[in-house]
Structures are given as C-alpha cells and as structure tokens.
Design a protein around this motif. Structure first.
Motif, PDB file in Angstrom:
ATOM      1  N   GLY A  41       0.823  -1.213   0.000  1.00  0.00           N
ATOM      2  CA  GLY A  41       0.000   0.000   0.000  1.00  0.00           C
ATOM      3  C   GLY A  41       0.851   1.255   0.000  1.00  0.00           C
ATOM      4  O   GLY A  41       0.532   2.241  -0.674  1.00  0.00           O
ATOM      5  N   ALA A  42       1.966   1.217   0.744  1.00  0.00           N
ATOM      6  CA  ALA A  42       2.870   2.364   0.780  1.00  0.00           C
ATOM      7  C   ALA A  42       3.529   2.563  -0.576  1.00  0.00           C
ATOM      8  O   ALA A  42       3.657   3.679  -1.072  1.00  0.00           O
ATOM      9  CB  ALA A  42       3.937   2.154   1.855  1.00  0.00           C
ATOM     10  N   ALA A  43       3.943   1.464  -1.174  1.00  0.00           N
ATOM     11  CA  ALA A  43       4.683   1.558  -2.441  1.00  0.00           C
ATOM     12  C   ALA A  43       3.769   1.983  -3.589  1.00  0.00           C
ATOM     13  O   ALA A  43       4.104   2.841  -4.391  1.00  0.00           O
ATOM     14  CB  ALA A  43       5.347   0.219  -2.747  1.00  0.00           C
ATOM     15  N   VAL A  44       2.595   1.352  -3.640  1.00  0.00           N
ATOM     16  CA  VAL A  44       1.677   1.633  -4.744  1.00  0.00           C
ATOM     17  C   VAL A  44       0.944   2.934  -4.464  1.00  0.00           C
ATOM     18  O   VAL A  44       0.205   3.036  -3.485  1.00  0.00           O
ATOM     19  CB  VAL A  44       0.655   0.487  -4.879  1.00  0.00           C
ATOM     20  N   GLY A  45       1.188   3.936  -5.287  1.00  0.00           N
ATOM     21  CA  GLY A  45       0.548   5.222  -5.032  1.00  0.00           C
ATOM     22  C   GLY A  45       0.498   6.060  -6.292  1.00  0.00           C
ATOM     23  O   GLY A  45       0.503   5.528  -7.404  1.00  0.00           O
ATOM     24  N   LEU A  46       0.480   7.377  -6.078  1.00  0.00           N
ATOM     25  CA  LEU A  46       0.478   8.281  -7.228  1.00  0.00           C
ATOM     26  C   LEU A  46       1.674   7.999  -8.124  1.00  0.00           C
ATOM     27  O   LEU A  46       1.621   8.201  -9.331  1.00  0.00           O
ATOM     28  CB  LEU A  46       0.535   9.733  -6.736  1.00  0.00           C
ATOM     29  N   GLY A  47       2.754   7.506  -7.519  1.00  0.00           N
ATOM     30  CA  GLY A  47       3.949   7.167  -8.291  1.00  0.00           C
ATOM     31  C   GLY A  47       3.655   6.132  -9.368  1.00  0.00           C
ATOM     32  O   GLY A  47       4.225   6.186 -10.456  1.00  0.00           O
ATOM     33  N   ASN A  48       2.776   5.195  -9.083  1.00  0.00           N
ATOM     34  CA  ASN A  48       2.485   4.132 -10.058  1.00  0.00           C
ATOM     35  C   ASN A  48       1.431   4.535 -11.063  1.00  0.00           C
ATOM     36  O   ASN A  48       1.561   4.258 -12.247  1.00  0.00           O
ATOM     37  CB  ASN A  48       1.961   2.875  -9.337  1.00  0.00           C
ATOM     38  N   PHE A 128       3.235  17.869  -0.226  1.00  0.00           N
ATOM     39  CA  PHE A 128       2.741  18.143  -1.581  1.00  0.00           C
ATOM     40  C   PHE A 128       1.951  16.962  -2.148  1.00  0.00           C
ATOM     41  O   PHE A 128       1.109  17.116  -3.013  1.00  0.00           O
ATOM     42  CB  PHE A 128       3.877  18.566  -2.529  1.00  0.00           C
ATOM     43  N   TYR A 129       2.234  15.769  -1.608  1.00  0.00           N
ATOM     44  CA  TYR A 129       1.494  14.578  -2.041  1.00  0.00           C
ATOM     45  C   TYR A 129       0.006  14.786  -1.777  1.00  0.00           C
ATOM     46  O   TYR A 129      -0.855  14.437  -2.579  1.00  0.00           O
ATOM     47  CB  TYR A 129       2.006  13.394  -1.229  1.00  0.00           C
ATOM     48  N   SER A 130      -0.287  15.385  -0.627  1.00  0.00           N
ATOM     49  CA  SER A 130      -1.674  15.626  -0.258  1.00  0.00           C
ATOM     50  C   SER A 130      -2.321  16.646  -1.188  1.00  0.00           C
ATOM     51  O   SER A 130      -3.521  16.569  -1.476  1.00  0.00           O
ATOM     52  CB  SER A 130      -1.726  16.111   1.193  1.00  0.00           C
ATOM     53  N   LEU A 262      13.160   4.573  -7.177  1.00  0.00           N
ATOM     54  CA  LEU A 262      13.297   4.830  -5.742  1.00  0.00           C
ATOM     55  C   LEU A 262      11.986   5.362  -5.166  1.00  0.00           C
ATOM     56  O   LEU A 262      11.500   4.902  -4.134  1.00  0.00           O
ATOM     57  CB  LEU A 262      14.403   5.855  -5.473  1.00  0.00           C
ATOM     58  N   PHE A 263      11.410   6.350  -5.857  1.00  0.00           N
ATOM     59  CA  PHE A 263      10.181   6.972  -5.360  1.00  0.00           C
ATOM     60  C   PHE A 263       9.055   5.949  -5.267  1.00  0.00           C
ATOM     61  O   PHE A 263       8.337   5.857  -4.270  1.00  0.00           O
ATOM     62  CB  PHE A 263       9.770   8.114  -6.289  1.00  0.00           C
ATOM     63  N   SER A 264       8.922   5.147  -6.316  1.00  0.00           N
ATOM     64  CA  SER A 264       7.800   4.227  -6.370  1.00  0.00           C
ATOM     65  C   SER A 264       7.902   3.143  -5.293  1.00  0.00           C
ATOM     66  O   SER A 264       6.897   2.709  -4.736  1.00  0.00           O
ATOM     67  CB  SER A 264       7.717   3.585  -7.756  1.00  0.00           C
ATOM     68  N   LEU A 265       9.126   2.718  -5.006  1.00  0.00           N
ATOM     69  CA  LEU A 265       9.285   1.695  -3.962  1.00  0.00           C
ATOM     70  C   LEU A 265       9.344   2.323  -2.562  1.00  0.00           C
ATOM     71  O   LEU A 265       9.606   1.638  -1.582  1.00  0.00           O
ATOM     72  CB  LEU A 265      10.546   0.875  -4.220  1.00  0.00           C
ATOM     73  N   SER A 266       9.107   3.625  -2.483  1.00  0.00           N
ATOM     74  CA  SER A 266       9.138   4.353  -1.199  1.00  0.00           C
ATOM     75  C   SER A 266      10.501   4.298  -0.532  1.00  0.00           C
ATOM     76  O   SER A 266      10.596   4.234   0.692  1.00  0.00           O
ATOM     77  CB  SER A 266       8.104   3.789  -0.208  1.00  0.00           C
ATOM     78  N   LEU A 267      11.569   4.315  -1.333  1.00  0.00           N
ATOM     79  CA  LEU A 267      12.904   4.192  -0.750  1.00  0.00           C
ATOM     80  C   LEU A 267      13.525   5.553  -0.457  1.00  0.00           C
ATOM     81  O   LEU A 267      13.155   6.554  -1.060  1.00  0.00           O
ATOM     82  CB  LEU A 267      13.805   3.417  -1.710  1.00  0.00           C
ATOM     83  N   ILE A 359      -0.438   7.719   4.150  1.00  0.00           N
ATOM     84  CA  ILE A 359      -0.368   7.335   5.572  1.00  0.00           C
ATOM     85  C   ILE A 359       1.038   6.809   5.909  1.00  0.00           C
ATOM     86  O   ILE A 359       1.548   7.059   6.989  1.00  0.00           O
ATOM     87  CB  ILE A 359      -1.461   6.308   6.002  1.00  0.00           C
ATOM     88  N   SER A 360       1.669   6.123   4.944  1.00  0.00           N
ATOM     89  CA  SER A 360       3.018   5.630   5.245  1.00  0.00           C
ATOM     90  C   SER A 360       3.996   6.791   5.353  1.00  0.00           C
ATOM     91  O   SER A 360       4.932   6.755   6.148  1.00  0.00           O
ATOM     92  CB  SER A 360       3.485   4.645   4.174  1.00  0.00           C
ATOM     93  N   LEU A 361       3.765   7.835   4.552  1.00  0.00           N
ATOM     94  CA  LEU A 361       4.650   8.998   4.630  1.00  0.00           C
ATOM     95  C   LEU A 361       4.490   9.722   5.960  1.00  0.00           C
ATOM     96  O   LEU A 361       5.465  10.071   6.612  1.00  0.00           O
ATOM     97  CB  LEU A 361       4.328   9.958   3.479  1.00  0.00           C
ATOM     98  N   LEU A 362       3.245   9.935   6.382  1.00  0.00           N
ATOM     99  CA  LEU A 362       3.027  10.652   7.647  1.00  0.00           C
ATOM    100  C   LEU A 362       3.480   9.810   8.844  1.00  0.00           C
ATOM    101  O   LEU A 362       3.880  10.338   9.878  1.00  0.00           O
ATOM    102  CB  LEU A 362       1.543  11.041   7.785  1.00  0.00           C
TER     103      LEU A 362
HETATM  104  N1  PHE Z   1       5.741   5.081  -3.278  1.00  0.00           N
HETATM  105  C1  PHE Z   1       4.730   6.078  -3.215  1.00  0.00           C
HETATM  106  C2  PHE Z   1       4.133   6.255  -4.598  1.00  0.00           C
HETATM  107  O1  PHE Z   1       4.546   5.635  -5.519  1.00  0.00           O
HETATM  108  C3  PHE Z   1       5.246   7.387  -2.721  1.00  0.00           C
HETATM  109  C4  PHE Z   1       6.004   7.267  -1.464  1.00  0.00           C
HETATM  110  C5  PHE Z   1       7.316   7.642  -1.414  1.00  0.00           C
HETATM  111  C6  PHE Z   1       5.407   6.725  -0.329  1.00  0.00           C
HETATM  112  C7  PHE Z   1       8.061   7.480  -0.269  1.00  0.00           C
HETATM  113  C8  PHE Z   1       6.111   6.560   0.829  1.00  0.00           C
HETATM  114  C9  PHE Z   1       7.444   6.932   0.862  1.00  0.00           C
HETATM  115  O2  PHE Z   1       3.245   7.037  -4.775  1.00  0.00           O
END
Ligand code: PHE
Length: 493
Positions: A41-48, A128-130, A262-267, A359-362
């Motif tokens: 859930g953290a990884a899959v987000g706006l990035g994907n 800014f994600y929000s 990196l961004f997509s895997l939340s790294l 939620i994972s970011l916060l």
């Molecule tokens: N991986 C999330 C996305 O693809 C963004 C994210 C980055 C989440 C870093 C948590 C930590 O949208």
C-alpha cells in the motif's frame, strides 16, 4: 492490549517492564501478510498510477520501461531488503532503528543522521502529495456528479461529461488551479483522512486501512484494465510500452527512471525502515521484499496497460505530461461506453492508492516524534500532519497567488520551479537518492555481517548477490543519479 490479558504472571512481567522502561510495548503488525499488504500500500501510489505512465509517455515508452524494471530489481529490491532489515532489527522509529543497528555493529551513532534526513523528506513529500491527491479528490467529485446525473437521466451507461467540449474538459484543471479555496478544501480533506488513520495507530489505523483499501484497489485496477482491453487500443499500448527504441534512452531518461524506481518503492525516506520496525516475528526478508517489488512494478505496468489503450483509442497524445491523467483521460471517457461510470471508478482507484501511500509517509515523522521526543501518537501525528498541511498550503498557493515565487530561484536547477515542483524535485532529486545512498553504504559496509545474515534470513547465492548489489552497484548507481541530477551539465544537457 487485549492479546496480553492472558495469565496474571505474564501481566506482572509486562507491567514490570513498563515500569522499568517507562513505556508500553511498541505497536506491531498482526501478521506478516499484514505487513506485506501495508508495505505494498505504501509503495503503490500516485507514483504508479500517475507518475509512471506520465514518465513512460514523456520518455518514449519501451526502452524507458525496460530500464525502469532493471532499476527496480537491481537497485530497488536490495534497498527494500536493507530498509526493512534496519527497522526489523532496530524495533524503533527510523532514527532510533539506525542508531541501534549502528550500536550493535560497533559503528558510529552518527549514521542515524541519514534517518533524520529521511524523516524530513517524508514530511516534505507528504505535504505536496496531499495537494496532488486533492486534485484527484476534486476529479472524483466531478466524475461522481457526472455519473449521478447520468443515473438520474436514466442512462447510467453513457459516456462521461457528454456535451462538453474538449477545451471545457481540459480547462477544468486550470479552473481548479486558479481557485485557492477549492484547492485548500481538497488538500484539507485529504490530509484530514491521512491524519485520522495515522492517529489511530498501526493496528486499527494503518493495517485496517490497507486491508480494506488494497483489495479494492486491485479489483478496480484489473477491472478497468480489462475494460480498456475491450474498448480501447491494447495493441498500440503494448507496442508503446514494451517495444524498446534504445535511442530514446538518453542519460536524463535513465536518471529519471532510477529516481522513479526509488520513489515508487518508497525508498530513501525511511518509510520501509519505519514500517519494518513494526514486524515482530521472523521476517524472511528475501521473499517479503520480492513480493513488494513485484507488486509495485506489476501495478505500474498494469496502470500503463490501463491508461494507454484508452489514450490511443481516441488518438490522444501519450506524451501529454503530468496532465495526462487529469486532462486527457476525462476527455477520452467521453466517447467510451459507460465512460461516466468508469471515469468515476478510475479516479477512485487513484485516490485509494494515494491514501495508503500518504499514511506511510506521515507515519515516518509521527513514529519519530513518538520514539525520539516521547510524544503520544495523537500529539505527534497532529504536529506533523498539521505541519505538512501548512507546507502544502504554500505549495497550492504557488499555482495562483504565489505563482511568481521560485523558492530556490538562485539555484539554476530550480530556477524555473514553482513551490510544489521545488519541494518535489528537491526531495526526489536530492534527499531521496542521498537517503538511498547512505542506506546502501551503511548496510553494505558498516552493519555487522552476522546480524545482517541472521535478520534478513538470506544465505548462500542470494546473500552474496544481495551483498554485491547493496555494497557496490547501489552506491555507484545511486551516487551517479545524485551527481548527474545535481549537475546536469555533467551530462551535457
Ligand atoms: N511510493 C509512493 C508512490 O509511488 C510514494 C512514497 C514515497 C510513499 C516514499 C512513501 C514513501 O506514490
């Protein structure tokens, strides 16, 4: 504490422990699969679903996509293992976890500084994600109202936004950006939901949200992709996404692909350190991490296969950029069967993905406030959720009242960037690669080898492969992204 209410003796030991440490037992996931679901859930987000299709479109498709997949498995996956290892071993917030691993490895405690940087980065990203998720929320409203009127008019299967011109549909985004009150309301609502879930804690907040939202997300994703295969142009989409034209893979595109992986895997922002710290049992980090990397990449590719058939079916431009999802797609839904309904579901899907990531970011700064400052979860989430809300307001004002502001205008790299783009680029191009670089160097070179072996559960061929990737390839490749990102002149572009 329901699970602990067992024998009196156990309770006695527990309260002794509480008295000794002055704290109650740290929260944790209820099972390994709960952790995996939350991490996906953290990884899959706006990035994907937003950034990946945008970037694949802008960078010519095939070659970019294949290079991206290579980055995920050669660099991203070893880093996923490393971050979860740090959290799982440290059992503390990101900074505390790195410090504990450093102590157990006889390394300097100062290594935890890169944890501090991760905490700051996560805080900035969620701000800014929000705001971006707020745009999605707005489109859920627009498409929801449109679908409601379709139902009321007795034609629920009609196309989206019928009777509206392409200009009118595309102009909506500009209208939204010119309306600070509306942007603020959406940002407020999204951050409010994020804060609410994080304030409830790991079990009843984050884990529950992931358990409900992730299955919903997958059903929507697969459903809309199948729909696209029937009504859209899947052949062109597959050709676009998977036929490599290597001449299009220039160094800036490689750079973008690495950063996106990196961004997509939340790294690099201590997200997986933090989530990993709530794992209680044995972790088996290899299979766990492979599952997360596969799911994240699979979703990015499926999102491409969901979006591009629809884009191609109506002859629109795949390289439209960040507005692809917001301006191009709603128009495409106009001429498609059941477009009003599918359009609504499409934006709901993006919203769901965004919630489980935000939620994972916060949680990263929230855990830090609890672990390092001794605050309660409520206080900590309010401080950081409230703070990120304020930073987000600056970002959204950058589209209207502060549209002339260039926060880092003195720096050529950011000279043209508005507030949101500055925060996005500063975190994405600098803080995130820096965090990933130090994670790789620390885990690859300084962390105690026995501890690493024991806690990751890796052995034999996989252990040596992982060691090589984390100690050599990751620092070199990520260091290269960092340098070329900071000094684009190096690439001659
Ligand atoms: N991986 C999330 C996305 O693809 C963004 C994210 C980055 C989440 C870093 C948590 C930590 O949208």
């Amino acid at each position: 504490m329901g699970r602990r209410a067992g024998s009196a003796q156990q309770e006695g030991i527990f309260s002794d422990m509480v008295a000794a440490t002055g704290s109650t037992e740290r929260e944790g996931w209820s099972s390994r699969s709960a952790f995996i679901l939350a991490a996906i859930g953290a990884a899959v987000g706006l990035g994907n679903v937003w950034r990946f299709p945008t970037l694949a479109g802008e960078n010519g498709g095939g070659a970019f996509v294949l290079f991206y997949v290579a980055c995920v498995f050669l660099l991203g996956l070893p880093l996923v293992i490393s971050e979860i290892f740090l959290g799982r071993t440290g059992q503390d917030d990101a900074v505390g976890s790195i410090r504990k691993v450093a102590e157990r490895s006889g390394a300097s405690k100062n290594w935890s500084a890169f944890g501090v940087m991760g905490v700051v980065a996560a805080f900035l990203i969620v701000s800014f994600y929000s705001v971006v998720a707020g745009w999605v929320l707005y489109y859920v409203g627009v498409m929801g109202a449109d679908f409601a009127s379709a139902v009321l008019s007795g034609d629920p299967l009609r196309g989206a936004l019928v009777g509206q011109s392409q200009e009118a549909i595309q102009g909506r985004m500009g209208d939204l950006f010119g309306n600070p009150g509306l942007l603020l309301a959406m940002h407020f609502a999204f951050m409010g939901v994020t804060l609410f879930i994080v304030a409830r804690g790991i079990g009843s907040g984050i884990e529950t949200a992931a358990t409900i939202l992730m299955p919903m997300f997958f059903v929507l994703l697969v459903g809309i992709t199948i729909y696209g295969a029937f009504v859209g142009n899947m052949g062109d989409a597959v050709a676009f996404l998977f036929t490599p034209d290597w001449s299009k893979l220039d160094p800036p595109a490689m750079n973008t692909a690495l950063g996106q992986a990196l961004f997509s895997l939340s790294l690099g922002v201590a997200g997986l350190i933090t989530y990993g710290s709530y794992i209680k049992g044995p972790a088996g980090l290899g299979p766990t991490s492979v599952t997360i990397a596969f799911a994240d990449t699979g979703v990015a590719l499926l999102a491409g296969l969901m979006i591009f058939p629809i884009v191609f079916a109506v002859g629109l431009d795949p390289a439209a950029g960040p507005t692809l999802v917001f301006q191009t797609l709603p128009f495409a839904f106009q001429t498609m069967p059941a477009g009003a309904l599918i359009g609504l579901l499409f934006f709901l899907l993006i919203l769901v993905a965004a919630v489980t990531s935000s939620i994972s970011l916060l949680e990263v700064p929230t855990a830090w406030g609890i672990g390092e400052m001794g605050w309660s979860r409520l206080t900590s989430s309010l401080v950081f959720g409230g703070g990120a809300f304020l930073v987000g307001i600056a970002c959204l004002l950058g589209y209207n009242v502060w549209s002339e502001v260039r926060p880092l205008g003195f720096w050529s790299l950011f000279a043209e960037k508005d507030i949101l783009d500055t925060v996005d680029d500063f975190t994405g191009k600098i803080m995130l690669p820096l965090g990933a670089f130090f994670t790789a160097v620390f885990v690859g070179w300084r962390a105690d080898r026995k501890l690493v072996q024991e806690m990751t559960g890796l052995s034999g061929f996989w252990l040596s492969t992982w060691r090589f990737l984390i100690a050599w390839l990751c620092p070199l490749a990520v260091g290269t992204i960092l340098i070329t990102g900071l000094f684009p002149q190096v690439l001659g572009s």
